[in-house]
Design a protein around this motif. Sequence first.
Motif, PDB file in Angstrom:
ATOM      1  N   HIS A  76      -6.238   0.087   5.281  1.00  0.00           N
ATOM      2  CA  HIS A  76      -6.976  -0.641   4.240  1.00  0.00           C
ATOM      3  C   HIS A  76      -8.473  -0.361   4.300  1.00  0.00           C
ATOM      4  CE1 HIS A  76      -3.110  -2.527   4.574  1.00  0.00           C
ATOM      5  NE2 HIS A  76      -3.454  -3.211   5.647  1.00  0.00           N
ATOM      6  N   CYS A 107       0.859  -1.184   0.000  1.00  0.00           N
ATOM      7  CA  CYS A 107       0.000   0.000   0.000  1.00  0.00           C
ATOM      8  C   CYS A 107       0.904   1.246   0.000  1.00  0.00           C
ATOM      9  CB  CYS A 107      -0.883   0.017   1.242  1.00  0.00           C
ATOM     10  SG  CYS A 107      -1.926  -1.436   1.392  1.00  0.00           S
ATOM     11  N   CYS A 129      -4.936   1.597  -2.097  1.00  0.00           N
ATOM     12  CA  CYS A 129      -4.644   0.542  -1.108  1.00  0.00           C
ATOM     13  C   CYS A 129      -4.612  -0.823  -1.813  1.00  0.00           C
ATOM     14  CB  CYS A 129      -5.717   0.556  -0.015  1.00  0.00           C
ATOM     15  SG  CYS A 129      -5.776  -0.953   0.955  1.00  0.00           S
ATOM     16  N   ALA A 130      -3.539  -1.557  -1.596  1.00  0.00           N
ATOM     17  CA  ALA A 130      -3.352  -2.836  -2.292  1.00  0.00           C
ATOM     18  C   ALA A 130      -4.392  -3.877  -1.864  1.00  0.00           C
ATOM     19  CB  ALA A 130      -1.937  -3.360  -2.036  1.00  0.00           C
ATOM     20  N   VAL A 131      -4.829  -3.812  -0.600  1.00  0.00           N
ATOM     21  CA  VAL A 131      -5.841  -4.761  -0.137  1.00  0.00           C
ATOM     22  C   VAL A 131      -7.169  -4.477  -0.847  1.00  0.00           C
ATOM     23  CG1 VAL A 131      -7.221  -5.504   1.856  1.00  0.00           C
ATOM     24  CG2 VAL A 131      -4.747  -5.185   2.100  1.00  0.00           C
ATOM     25  N   CYS A 152      -1.157   2.167   6.233  1.00  0.00           N
ATOM     26  CA  CYS A 152      -2.477   1.961   5.626  1.00  0.00           C
ATOM     27  C   CYS A 152      -3.360   1.105   6.527  1.00  0.00           C
ATOM     28  CB  CYS A 152      -2.312   1.279   4.272  1.00  0.00           C
ATOM     29  SG  CYS A 152      -3.824   1.295   3.311  1.00  0.00           S
TER      30      CYS A 152
HETATM   31 ZN    ZN Z   1      -3.964  -0.774   2.405  1.00  0.00          ZN
END
Ligand code: ZN
Length: 342
Positions: free
Chosen positions: A305, A298, A311-313, A303
Motif C-alpha cells: 500500500h 489490492c 492499490c485499494a488503500v 501489496c
Molecule cells: Zn494496497
Amino acid sequence: MKREQGASPAQDAANNTESASLLDGLIVEGSRGQYRVETAAGALLCTIRGRLRKELAYGRGDEGRRGVRRVKVKAHDPVTVGDRVRVLPTGGGLGVIEAVLAGGSAISRRDPDKGGGTLRSVAGIDQLVAVFAAREPEPHLGLLDRFLVLAESEEITALVCINKADLGIAPPLAVRLDLYARLGYPVVRCSAAHGDGIDRLRTRLAGHVSAFVGASGVGKSSLLNAVEPGLGLRVSSVSGVTNKGMHTTTGTRLVPLGGPAGGYIADTAGIRAFALDGAGIERLDWCFPEFRPSLGRCPHADCTHRHEPACAVREALAAGAVDDQRYRSYLRLYAEGVGSVT
Ligand code: ZN
Ligand code: GDP
C-alpha cells in the motif's frame, strides 16, 4: 483453555474437602514460585502446588511440537501476573495456588511462534489508555497512532485520554480527536487538575486491566490520583522496587482499583518501550481499522500500500475514506519495520 487436572480419585476427594475454603483470585505480582494473589478475602502471598507446577510445566502430552516448545517457558515460571487462579488459604496471609482458572495461564496464551510476550500475556492487560495533554506538552498524534497499532495488534481496547483540557483544546486538535472517535476509539477529555471528565475515565477503567501510556508530563500520575487518591503513587512505586519477600523479576504488577466493579492498573514500566519497539506486530495494515475494507482488494497479493498501482488503500486515501495523516503514520511505521504487512 480447558485445563485438565489429571487428578486421581483420592486427590479429587481431597480437593472436595478443601474446596469449601478455596478462593478465586488474580495474580497481581510475583514470579518464580512466589505470587501475590488478590482474593475477595484480601491479598495472599502464595506458592504453587507442586502437582500443578509439574502439570503446567510438562503439559498433558497432546500438544505436539508446540507443547514441547512451551515447556521451556513454563518450566521457568508456570503462572504469571494476570492469571486467574484458585488458592487455598493456609493462614497468616499465606496460601497455595491449586488451579489455574478458565482462560488458562497467561503464559500458555503466548504464541511461541511470535516470540516474546504481548501485553495480554505479560499481565492480562485488556485496555490501553493513551494519555496526551491538550497542551504542555503539545500532543504528538504520531505517537498515538503507534499506541493504537499496538492495541489493535493485541486486540485490546484502546482509549484516547486528553488530559489538561482546562488549558483549552485547540480547534485543530479537536478535529483530529473527532477522527479518532469516528474510527471507534473512545476519546475522554478530562482535567486531573480540575476533576472534569474523571468520572467518565473511572467508568472506562472499571472491570478492566488497564495500562496507561504516554509521554512524561502529560499527567498520568495526576490522572490516577484523581481517579483514586494514592493510586498514582502506588503504581509508580513499583518501578525498580522489589517488594519485601517477593522475587519480582518481571517488573509487572497490577494495582487494584477501588469501587464495586474492581479493575486494575498495570504498572507501565516497560510498556511504552514495548509500544515503541513494535515487536510482535504482525499485520501493520490490519492494525489501521480504516484500511480493513480495502484489504484483500489490492491487485497485488503482497501489496504494501505504498506505491503499487491501483492499490485499494491508496484509492480509499484519494477518495478521502482514509485520513492523510493516518496514512502517513502507516508509512512511517512501515519504514521503521514495525510489523510485517505480508
Ligand atoms: Zn494496497
Ligand atoms: P506524568 O509524568 O505523565 O505522570 O505527569 P504528572 O502527573 O507528573 O503531571 C505533570 C505536570 O502536569 C504536573 O505539574 C501536574 O501538576 C500537571 N498537570 C497534571 N494534570 C493536569 C491538568 O489536568 N491540568 C493542568 N493544567 N496541569 C496538569
